[in-house]
Design a protein around this motif. Sequence first.
Motif, PDB file in Angstrom:
ATOM      1  N   GLN A  15       1.018  -1.216   0.268  1.00 11.75           N
ATOM      2  CA  GLN A  15       0.099   0.409   0.076  1.00 11.75           C
ATOM      3  C   GLN A  15       0.863   1.313   0.209  1.00 11.75           C
ATOM      4  O   GLN A  15       1.450   1.512   0.186  1.00 11.75           O
ATOM      5  N   ASN A  16       0.380   2.167  -0.361  1.00 11.63           N
ATOM      6  CA  ASN A  16       1.066   3.898  -0.880  1.00 11.63           C
ATOM      7  C   ASN A  16       0.159   4.722   0.291  1.00 11.63           C
ATOM      8  O   ASN A  16      -1.049   5.697   0.039  1.00 11.63           O
ATOM      9  N   ARG A  17       0.475   3.953   1.302  1.00 12.24           N
ATOM     10  CA  ARG A  17      -0.299   5.997   2.336  1.00 12.24           C
ATOM     11  C   ARG A  17      -0.080   6.944   2.173  1.00 12.24           C
ATOM     12  O   ARG A  17      -1.094   7.685   2.465  1.00 12.24           O
ATOM     13  N   GLY A  46       3.887 -11.893   0.056  1.00 14.55           N
ATOM     14  CA  GLY A  46       3.697 -10.931   0.717  1.00 14.55           C
ATOM     15  C   GLY A  46       4.703  -9.789   0.685  1.00 14.55           C
ATOM     16  O   GLY A  46       4.811  -8.620   1.419  1.00 14.55           O
ATOM     17  N   LYS A  47       5.438  -9.636  -0.027  1.00 12.52           N
ATOM     18  CA  LYS A  47       7.092  -9.270  -0.089  1.00 12.52           C
ATOM     19  C   LYS A  47       6.689  -8.119  -1.361  1.00 12.52           C
ATOM     20  O   LYS A  47       5.655  -8.819  -2.424  1.00 12.52           O
ATOM     21  N   GLY A  48       6.790  -6.915  -1.709  1.00  6.97           N
ATOM     22  CA  GLY A  48       6.651  -6.056  -2.886  1.00  6.97           C
ATOM     23  C   GLY A  48       6.279  -3.918  -2.241  1.00  6.97           C
ATOM     24  O   GLY A  48       6.419  -4.009  -0.857  1.00  6.97           O
ATOM     25  N   ASN A  49       6.388  -3.199  -3.214  1.00  8.57           N
ATOM     26  CA  ASN A  49       6.808  -2.014  -2.335  1.00  8.57           C
ATOM     27  C   ASN A  49       6.601  -1.459  -3.072  1.00  8.57           C
ATOM     28  O   ASN A  49       6.956  -1.455  -4.697  1.00  8.57           O
ATOM     29  N   ALA A  67       8.608   0.116  -9.264  1.00 13.01           N
ATOM     30  CA  ALA A  67       8.235  -0.987  -7.969  1.00 13.01           C
ATOM     31  C   ALA A  67       8.857  -1.886  -7.352  1.00 13.01           C
ATOM     32  O   ALA A  67       9.851  -2.379  -8.688  1.00 13.01           O
ATOM     33  N   TYR A  68       9.048  -2.252  -6.687  1.00  9.18           N
ATOM     34  CA  TYR A  68      10.220  -3.059  -6.029  1.00  9.18           C
ATOM     35  C   TYR A  68       9.637  -4.568  -5.740  1.00  9.18           C
ATOM     36  O   TYR A  68       8.009  -4.446  -4.756  1.00  9.18           O
ATOM     37  N   LEU A 114      -1.464  -2.256  -4.362  1.00 11.32           N
ATOM     38  CA  LEU A 114      -1.333  -4.115  -4.883  1.00 11.32           C
ATOM     39  C   LEU A 114      -2.094  -4.950  -4.291  1.00 11.32           C
ATOM     40  O   LEU A 114      -1.399  -5.015  -2.794  1.00 11.32           O
ATOM     41  N   TYR A 115      -2.724  -5.501  -4.923  1.00  8.21           N
ATOM     42  CA  TYR A 115      -3.606  -6.524  -4.246  1.00  8.21           C
ATOM     43  C   TYR A 115      -3.451  -7.927  -5.021  1.00  8.21           C
ATOM     44  O   TYR A 115      -3.912  -8.041  -6.353  1.00  8.21           O
ATOM     45  N   PHE A 116      -4.424  -8.606  -4.299  1.00  2.00           N
ATOM     46  CA  PHE A 116      -4.580 -10.245  -5.229  1.00  2.00           C
ATOM     47  C   PHE A 116      -6.893 -10.014  -4.696  1.00  2.00           C
ATOM     48  O   PHE A 116      -6.627  -9.991  -3.838  1.00  2.00           O
ATOM     49  N   ASN A 117      -7.070 -10.202  -6.143  1.00  2.00           N
ATOM     50  CA  ASN A 117      -8.538 -10.215  -5.670  1.00  2.00           C
ATOM     51  C   ASN A 117      -9.041 -11.492  -5.606  1.00  2.00           C
ATOM     52  O   ASN A 117      -8.289 -12.208  -5.250  1.00  2.00           O
ATOM     53  N   GLU A 118     -10.377 -12.083  -5.564  1.00  2.00           N
ATOM     54  CA  GLU A 118     -10.563 -13.381  -4.592  1.00  2.00           C
ATOM     55  C   GLU A 118     -10.877 -14.424  -6.146  1.00  2.00           C
ATOM     56  O   GLU A 118     -10.336 -15.411  -5.051  1.00  2.00           O
ATOM     57  N   ARG A 119     -10.442 -13.784  -7.482  1.00  2.00           N
ATOM     58  CA  ARG A 119      -9.537 -15.008  -8.325  1.00  2.00           C
ATOM     59  C   ARG A 119      -8.734 -14.985  -7.874  1.00  2.00           C
ATOM     60  O   ARG A 119      -8.261 -15.654  -8.510  1.00  2.00           O
TER      61      ARG A 119
END
Length: 158
Positions: A15-17, A46-49, A67-68, A114-119
């Motif tokens: 997330q980019n807070r 769960g890694k990424g920025n 994006a990292y 950045l996320y994974f949707n329900e699929r």
Amino acid sequence: MAPKKEDPNSKIVAQNRRARFDFFLTETFEAGIALRGTEVKSLRDGKGNIQESYAEAKNGEVWLINAYIPEYQSKMPFGHEERRPRKLLLHKREITKMSDAMNKKGFTLVPIKLYFNERGIAKLELAIAEGKKKGDKREAVKARDWQRDKARILRDFG
């Protein structure tokens, strides 16, 4: 465009807070990302920025820059470059809307999350944003502090 409900099945990776503090977000889009296998595995861990990243529209395509996504830790012979430009998958009318906004002075494309949707597909929430000035940021801090103090007063005396 109706506001979307947050899906409890989606898993937020990054997330980019700071984006909401540094920019006025005008319109948001959901984009797919063209990723390699090791990148997907790394994101599932769960890694990424996306803090310092931005998006750029050129030649009718939109690219996620800086994006990292770290290399997946395994014995695989082929990895990936951690900060390579990644193509974003959008509809043509969304791309034209973004490129028109980018041509206006002061507008940029900022990744929000950045996320994974329900699929189980990796998605990026992207916003057309206008940079805030120092005074606007101070106002936001004042408003946030006042809301916190108001809630505290109402809780104690209300």
